[in-house]
Design an enzyme around this catalytic site. Structure first.
Site, PDB file in Angstrom:
ATOM      1  N   GLY A   1       0.832  -1.188   0.000  1.00  0.00           N
ATOM      2  CA  GLY A   1       0.000   0.000   0.000  1.00  0.00           C
ATOM      3  C   GLY A   1       0.870   1.243   0.000  1.00  0.00           C
TER       4      GLY A   1
ATOM      5  CB  CYS B   1       5.099   2.051   7.193  1.00  0.00           C
ATOM      6  SG  CYS B   1       4.622   3.599   6.424  1.00  0.00           S
ATOM      7  CG  LEU B   2       6.317   1.414   1.084  1.00  0.00           C
ATOM      8  CD1 LEU B   2       5.745   1.885  -0.235  1.00  0.00           C
ATOM      9  CD2 LEU B   2       7.369   0.342   0.861  1.00  0.00           C
TER      10      LEU B   2
ATOM     11  CG  HIS C   1      -0.581   1.068   7.199  1.00  0.00           C
ATOM     12  ND1 HIS C   1       0.385   0.656   8.100  1.00  0.00           N
ATOM     13  CD2 HIS C   1       0.033   1.944   6.362  1.00  0.00           C
ATOM     14  CE1 HIS C   1       1.529   1.270   7.795  1.00  0.00           C
ATOM     15  NE2 HIS C   1       1.341   2.049   6.752  1.00  0.00           N
ATOM     16  CD  GLU C   2      -1.120   2.422   2.736  1.00  0.00           C
ATOM     17  OE1 GLU C   2      -0.731   3.594   2.629  1.00  0.00           O
ATOM     18  OE2 GLU C   2      -0.357   1.476   3.025  1.00  0.00           O
TER      19      GLU C   2
ATOM     20  CD  GLN D   1       3.362   5.795   2.698  1.00  0.00           C
ATOM     21  OE1 GLN D   1       2.417   5.240   2.166  1.00  0.00           O
ATOM     22  NE2 GLN D   1       4.341   5.138   3.273  1.00  0.00           N
TER      23      GLN D   1
ATOM     24  CG  HIS E   1       0.055   6.723   5.502  1.00  0.00           C
ATOM     25  ND1 HIS E   1       1.197   7.268   6.042  1.00  0.00           N
ATOM     26  CD2 HIS E   1       0.331   5.419   5.298  1.00  0.00           C
ATOM     27  CE1 HIS E   1       2.119   6.322   6.166  1.00  0.00           C
ATOM     28  NE2 HIS E   1       1.624   5.182   5.724  1.00  0.00           N
TER      29      HIS E   1
HETATM   30 ZN    ZN Z   1       2.518   3.345   5.649  1.00  0.00          ZN
END
Ligand code: ZN
Length: 160
Positions: free
Chosen positions: A46, A88-89, A130-131, A51, A134
């Site tokens: 995701g 997470c990225l 999660h997304e 991000q 963000h």
């Molecule tokens: Zn993330």
């Protein structure tokens, strides 16, 4: 194909809230394409617009069942609870244990600005939550029980 620079925890943009996508412009389409490229390149499941430094209500999820685009999403229902690890990225090399709903219902708009509704369970629900966080400026690290930890380095044993 363009890989965008990922914002890493500590970057204030990751703690900001996002604005609605008003219409699908060529710029938004390019953003979505680049976000997908950036997610796949980094083996993510995701990615959310903040991000890559864009404060818009937009995220992508692909848990191995195809790419799904969520524009201006609104969480409608959450049900139950699940506890599991996530990464997470924006926090490379880290993992944390987070409680999420077991099941969710979310509405959003697709890439043609057509409204849709999705029900998700288990890992798919986790990825969406999660997304979605963000877009409210929330990182999973603030919800992780006991904080985040380094992903154990596993390659060593395999090479022996
Ligand atoms: Zn993330």
């Amino acid at each position: 194909m363009a890989i965008r620079t990922l914002r890493i925890e500590g970057d204030p943009i990751l703690n900001k809230t996002t604005k609605e996508v008003k219409e699908i412009t060529p710029r938004i389409l390019e953003l979505i394409e680049d976000m997908a490229d950036t997610m796949y390149e980094n083996q993510g499941v995701g990615i959310a617009a903040p991000q890559v430094g864009v404060l818009r209500q937009l995220f992508l999820v692909d848990i191995g069942e195809g790419l799904k685009v969520f524009i201006n999403p609104v969480m409608e229902e959450t049900e139950g609870e699940q506890t599991g690890d996530e990464g997470c990225l924006s926090l490379p090399g880290k993992v944390g244990t987070v409680k999420r709903p077991q099941k969710i219902k979310i509405k959003a708009f697709d890439i043609n600005m057509e409204p849709f509704e999705t029900e998700a369970e288990d890992f798919f629900a986790r990825a969406i939550c999660h997304e979605y966080d963000h877009l409210q400026g929330i990182l999973y690290s603030s919800k992780a029980e006991g904080g985040v930890r380094d992903i154990p380095y596993e390659d060593e044993e395999e090479e022996e």
